[in-house]
Scaffold this motif. Sequence first.
Motif, PDB file in Angstrom:
ATOM      1  N   VAL A 155       7.130  -3.708   6.241  1.00  0.00           N
ATOM      2  CA  VAL A 155       7.841  -2.415   6.215  1.00  0.00           C
ATOM      3  C   VAL A 155       7.150  -1.592   5.687  1.00  0.00           C
ATOM      4  CG1 VAL A 155      10.662  -3.854   5.857  1.00  0.00           C
ATOM      5  CG2 VAL A 155       9.249  -2.448   3.829  1.00  0.00           C
ATOM      6  N   ALA A 156       7.322  -0.462   6.796  1.00  0.00           N
ATOM      7  CA  ALA A 156       6.867   0.813   6.567  1.00  0.00           C
ATOM      8  C   ALA A 156       7.736   2.242   5.920  1.00  0.00           C
ATOM      9  CB  ALA A 156       6.127   1.538   7.406  1.00  0.00           C
ATOM     10  N   HIS A 203      16.598   5.919   6.557  1.00  0.00           N
ATOM     11  CA  HIS A 203      14.978   4.952   7.734  1.00  0.00           C
ATOM     12  C   HIS A 203      13.696   4.499   7.099  1.00  0.00           C
ATOM     13  CE1 HIS A 203      14.021   5.992  11.587  1.00  0.00           C
ATOM     14  NE2 HIS A 203      12.495   6.247  10.823  1.00  0.00           N
ATOM     15  N   PHE A 204      13.969   3.591   7.744  1.00  0.00           N
ATOM     16  CA  PHE A 204      12.315   2.896   8.111  1.00  0.00           C
ATOM     17  C   PHE A 204      11.778   1.956   8.739  1.00  0.00           C
ATOM     18  CE2 PHE A 204      15.164  -0.456   5.687  1.00  0.00           C
ATOM     19  CZ  PHE A 204      14.313  -1.600   6.218  1.00  0.00           C
ATOM     20  N   ASP A 205      10.293   1.711   9.198  1.00  0.00           N
ATOM     21  CA  ASP A 205      10.723   1.205  10.121  1.00  0.00           C
ATOM     22  C   ASP A 205      10.519  -0.971   9.462  1.00  0.00           C
ATOM     23  OD1 ASP A 205      10.233   3.616  12.073  1.00  0.00           O
ATOM     24  OD2 ASP A 205       7.784   3.730  11.163  1.00  0.00           O
ATOM     25  N   TYR A 206       9.977  -1.816  11.150  1.00  0.00           N
ATOM     26  CA  TYR A 206      10.562  -2.585  10.728  1.00  0.00           C
ATOM     27  C   TYR A 206      10.017  -3.577  11.686  1.00  0.00           C
ATOM     28  CZ  TYR A 206      12.852  -7.168   8.924  1.00  0.00           C
ATOM     29  OH  TYR A 206      12.544  -8.369   8.328  1.00  0.00           O
ATOM     30  N   TYR A 232       4.913   4.018   2.296  1.00  0.00           N
ATOM     31  CA  TYR A 232       4.553   2.919   2.287  1.00  0.00           C
ATOM     32  C   TYR A 232       4.896   1.769   2.613  1.00  0.00           C
ATOM     33  CZ  TYR A 232       6.080   4.930  -2.769  1.00  0.00           C
ATOM     34  OH  TYR A 232       6.383   5.508  -3.989  1.00  0.00           O
ATOM     35  N   VAL A 233       3.888   1.327   2.649  1.00  0.00           N
ATOM     36  CA  VAL A 233       3.637  -0.454   3.873  1.00  0.00           C
ATOM     37  C   VAL A 233       3.403  -1.246   3.301  1.00  0.00           C
ATOM     38  CG1 VAL A 233       2.003  -1.672   5.707  1.00  0.00           C
ATOM     39  CG2 VAL A 233       1.949   1.515   6.063  1.00  0.00           C
ATOM     40  N   ASP A 239       0.638  -1.448   0.032  1.00  0.00           N
ATOM     41  CA  ASP A 239      -0.053  -0.334  -0.200  1.00  0.00           C
ATOM     42  C   ASP A 239       0.677   0.950   0.088  1.00  0.00           C
ATOM     43  OD1 ASP A 239      -2.505   0.965   0.496  1.00  0.00           O
ATOM     44  OD2 ASP A 239      -2.135   1.800   1.690  1.00  0.00           O
ATOM     45  N   CYS A 240       0.458   2.139  -1.055  1.00  0.00           N
ATOM     46  CA  CYS A 240       1.725   3.522  -1.129  1.00  0.00           C
ATOM     47  C   CYS A 240       0.666   4.285  -0.686  1.00  0.00           C
ATOM     48  CB  CYS A 240       2.030   3.546  -2.375  1.00  0.00           C
ATOM     49  SG  CYS A 240       3.217   1.942  -2.326  1.00  0.00           S
TER      50      CYS A 240
END
Lengths: 359, 354
Positions: free
Chosen positions: B253-254, B262-265, B244-245, B157-158
């Motif tokens: 990842v987001a 940087h990103f969330d994992y 972006y998820v 999903d972006c």
Amino acid sequence: MTSGPIAVLGAGGFIGNRVVEMLHLDGAPVIPIVRQPSSLVLPGRFDLPARIANAFDENALTEAFAGCDTAVIAIAGDPRTLVGSVTPVYRAADSAGVRRLVHLSTASVHGQAPLAGTDETTPLSDRQQIPYNNAKVRAERQLLRCGESGSVETVLLRPGIVYGPRSNWTGGLADEMLAGAASLVEGGRGICNGIYVDNVVHAIRLALTAPGVDRQAYLIGDAETITWRDLYGPIAAGLGIDLDLLPTTSASAVSRRVPMVDRVRGSAAFRLVPAPVRAGMKAAYRTHRDARQKVPSGSAVPTVTLEKALLHTCAYKLPWSKARQDLGYQPLVSFADGCRRSVAWLDFAGYPVHGGSAA
Amino acid sequence: MNARPAPVHVALVGCGAVAQLYYRPALETLEREGLLRLTAAHDPDPVALDTFGDSFPSARRLTRFPEVLAISPQLVIIASPPRYHPEQTIAALAAGIDVHCEKPLAPNLAEGERMVAAAVEAGRRLSIGMVRRHFAATRAIGRLISNGNLGPLGSIDCFEGTPFTWPVRSVDFLRPVAGAAGVLQDIGTHCLDLLTWWLGSPSAISYEDDAMGGVEANCRIELMFGDVPATVRLSRDWARPNRYVITGRDGWVAWTVNETNHFDYGISGTGYAGDLTLHEASVGVRRPTLGAVAGEFDEAFANQVRVLVDPASDARERVPGADALTTLGLIDRCYASRRQMPMPWMVPAWRAAT
């Protein structure tokens, strides 16, 4: 409709864009005018002969108005822009042979919480507490002064809280709710002098052609009398947020606290305090404020400005009977339908509307 | 000891916003490092040319494109409006000059294919400005996907968008004339390039936008990468979180758009997720350690040109022009199958009332 093209100055803004959309979709010849090409994003969805002109540049405006029969002035900006653009716009319209300007003013010229009995005959003050109100009052006065020596007719419209697609009273409010920063003052039981954006455009459309309305000002609004809680409700419901869980603030607390902060910030003594000490004082204030508002960790801090406190404690529904009498104005979109359209737009714009495409 | 190679002679074509905001600082950096010398800049608008040229006093200022070819630079950077890319790129390649072309490579796939064929025929390099491929974050996400760290993917999903403030100089940029760039051709080029770089070509695609005789400000794309559905929502209209998820069986990842390092994992089954800041991995030590934080946007942008002019750089980091063809083809398919986005509030109230 008018006999020639309608210029829309400020066509990139929320209301200006909706004027372009509605008039164009109705078959009227519309010429969007914006300050810079990047502001044509929304008008650019149509194949229209857009023009570029800075609202302070009389020559550029004269060229932009060329061939137009009427013009809608929907300029947004800071107080300097709101007031300073009036004369160049009027003179340019005069030079270009524009017959009538419909100037978008605001009901805020009467203040955010007008007294009972307020109408278009109520004297205006440019010494109000909110700088925006004063700028709009001065802009109205300047436009009427211009009209004394020019040949362009002017009609002033004073909408209240304009909500709908791309309004900050819709999208901005949704942002606040999602960030945990939304709040009500006194439970939001005050009257919201709201008007759905299409009703504003409807009034503009009527004001472009109505006879005998030169130099007249008109308050315009929705048909229903609603509260701020009513305005918040459909947005909160759309986002799946419980309206009853929003923080609510006492108006008396806000009205005491906000002016004090403003007084300290604006005082000569505060400006003499060394910058590092000022920064420390500000940090201490923020800590104090945050603690008082008891916001859950990780949420944005609900901000209650003086403007918001006044709006949420308004006790008077502004009348639009003069607009009905002179322009034939009657709101076309009900509050309920306006809210449905607003929530549909939130879904379109990518908000997590329950049952919507982005949820 | 090897002698340091002479700086590569570079010319820049098109001194508009992207040149001024991004190429100028990148070229200044690489000039200081002795990797290139900007020998000429071209723009038909003398004001834009002078504004850009003031940062490069030794560069010639040329208002006619053929003059650029006449001075025979080793590399031409094409940063003009997209409708000029094919003609200028093909002319430069035919003159024996390497070309780095800003995105989008071309207004459509056929023009892009002509450009790639011209590079092959001339035996010259054609590269494309896809700055996001030079982000540590996008490289790491791509590797997490290809290594299977997220497990089989479930959804993508972006959302990407914000009110448009790019300092374009002409209303033509937003009018339905040749070369107009709607949100799909603009930021959609970046987004589709990333998705196809990570996941390959989609098996299906559907598209809708909000143009009504003009240029779209909003669009929505539904794609299938194998059996993995992806939704892309792009906007120049209204700000929403640019995220972006990518969700898989074993993790997610987001990524926030343009976060270079940087990103969330999230790791499935643990109940934990982390915000990951990427560093350079230290080399020459027995145990892996963290080096400097990976580069920011300006460094990534400069790296696009660095890999073309620095013999010591990793040639695999170059993005060949042919890589842009997949995205150009998808954009063509989107416009060819275009549907109107539902906008139920759009009908004028007086029509709805009658």
